[in-house]
Scaffold this active site. Sequence first.
Site, PDB file in Angstrom:
ATOM      1  N   CYS A 119      33.250  40.082  44.461  1.00 16.79           N
ATOM      2  CA  CYS A 119      34.033  39.519  43.320  1.00 16.79           C
ATOM      3  C   CYS A 119      35.117  38.518  43.909  1.00 16.79           C
ATOM      4  CB  CYS A 119      34.784  40.668  42.480  1.00 16.79           C
ATOM      5  SG  CYS A 119      35.292  40.366  40.833  1.00 16.79           S
ATOM      6  N   ASP A 121      36.683  51.836  39.351  1.00 13.43           N
ATOM      7  CA  ASP A 121      37.663  51.679  40.360  1.00 13.43           C
ATOM      8  C   ASP A 121      38.858  52.449  40.329  1.00 13.43           C
ATOM      9  OD1 ASP A 121      38.734  49.744  41.675  1.00 13.43           O
ATOM     10  OD2 ASP A 121      39.428  48.162  39.982  1.00 13.43           O
TER      11      ASP A 121
HETATM   12  O1  LIG Z   1      40.292  40.803  41.908  1.00  4.04           O
HETATM   13  C1  LIG Z   1      41.189  40.876  41.042  1.00  4.04           C
HETATM   14  O2  LIG Z   1      42.164  40.153  41.311  1.00  4.04           O
HETATM   15  C2  LIG Z   1      41.057  41.589  39.853  1.00  4.04           C
HETATM   16  C3  LIG Z   1      42.028  41.412  38.847  1.00  4.04           C
HETATM   17  C4  LIG Z   1      42.311  42.190  37.710  1.00  4.04           C
HETATM   18  C5  LIG Z   1      41.139  42.997  37.415  1.00  4.04           C
HETATM   19  C6  LIG Z   1      40.218  43.405  38.407  1.00  4.04           C
HETATM   20  C7  LIG Z   1      39.983  42.635  39.440  1.00  4.04           C
HETATM   21  N1  LIG Z   1      39.078  42.769  40.600  1.00  4.04           N
HETATM   22  C8  LIG Z   1      38.257  43.882  40.683  1.00  4.04           C
HETATM   23  O3  LIG Z   1      38.893  45.201  41.133  1.00  4.04           O
HETATM   24  C9  LIG Z   1      37.962  45.654  41.825  1.00  4.04           C
HETATM   25  C10 LIG Z   1      38.238  46.252  43.056  1.00  4.04           C
HETATM   26  O4  LIG Z   1      38.752  45.285  43.972  1.00  4.04           O
HETATM   27  P1  LIG Z   1      39.224  45.601  45.416  1.00  4.04           P
HETATM   28  O5  LIG Z   1      37.752  45.620  46.153  1.00  4.04           O
HETATM   29  O6  LIG Z   1      39.791  46.786  45.654  1.00  4.04           O
HETATM   30  O7  LIG Z   1      39.858  44.428  45.920  1.00  4.04           O
HETATM   31  C11 LIG Z   1      36.653  44.927  41.867  1.00  4.04           C
HETATM   32  O8  LIG Z   1      35.897  45.453  40.646  1.00  4.04           O
HETATM   33  C12 LIG Z   1      36.961  43.395  41.443  1.00  4.04           C
HETATM   34  O9  LIG Z   1      36.038  43.227  40.853  1.00  4.04           O
END
Ligand SMILES: O=C(O)c1ccccc1N[C@@H]1O[C@H](COP(=O)(O)O)[C@@H](O)[C@H]1O
Length: 217
Positions: free
Chosen positions: A9, A128
């Site tokens: 992502c 998450d």
């Molecule tokens: O990535 C972002 O900036 C974000 C912003 C708002 C909501 C979700 C976001 N990302 C998602 O968060 C999870 C975990 O990310 P990480 O691997 O802990 O950095 C993932 O599902 C992203 O899709």
Amino acid sequence: MIRTRVKICGITRVEDALAVVEQGADSLGLVFYPPSPRAVSIDQAQAIAAAVPAFVTVTALFVNPTVEEVQSVLNQVRIDLLQFHGDEDNDFCRQFKHPFIKALRVRQASDLVALCLRFPSALALLLDSYKPGVPGGTGESFDWSLIPQELQTPVILAGGLTPGNVASAIEQVTPYAVDVSGGVESAKGIKDHDKICAFMKEVQHGDQQRDRLNPAG
Ligand SMILES: O=C(O)c1ccccc1N[C@@H]1O[C@H](COP(=O)(O)O)[C@@H](O)[C@H]1O
């Protein structure tokens, strides 16, 4: 062997999208949430989506969007899957008649079985980390033992995954898929191609370990 699917992502550059495809990930995520340092414009999203071949999906991430915002993205960008990462309910998510996944932030007191039942139209639930005031992309993992075995909807595990912990996450949780953003970056919104490669190898490693521990599946 059942292969754990992978979504990467927070793609903001065409070269990172190409690396994600090259390394064999199943989906790449575009963030349509302006406060995020990983947010993309429509122009950026169109350029990235155009570089993604058939059979690799483009996921559009929103946090509490308006109907018009989602519709505008769907009208202008090739989007295969919607990801709702805020407080949207099932009716809001399904009104676009587009496949969607729903993110749930897990905390100690969460009744995940009941929460999941609130999203009967979701293709999968993305679990998450919970951090007050931050909707996602925290780079922090949560206590995976809070995930009950009896969830009926496929689980996408997210939150603080890295090449260093994704194999044990797969062994412990046996998710349908994993989703990573910060764990494969050199800076916010800039993917590190070596880390993507290492992450994909560790997913394979996790799958092999899981099958060794539980050959009956
Ligand atoms: O990535 C972002 O900036 C974000 C912003 C708002 C909501 C979700 C976001 N990302 C998602 O968060 C999870 C975990 O990310 P990480 O691997 O802990 O950095 C993932 O599902 C992203 O899709």
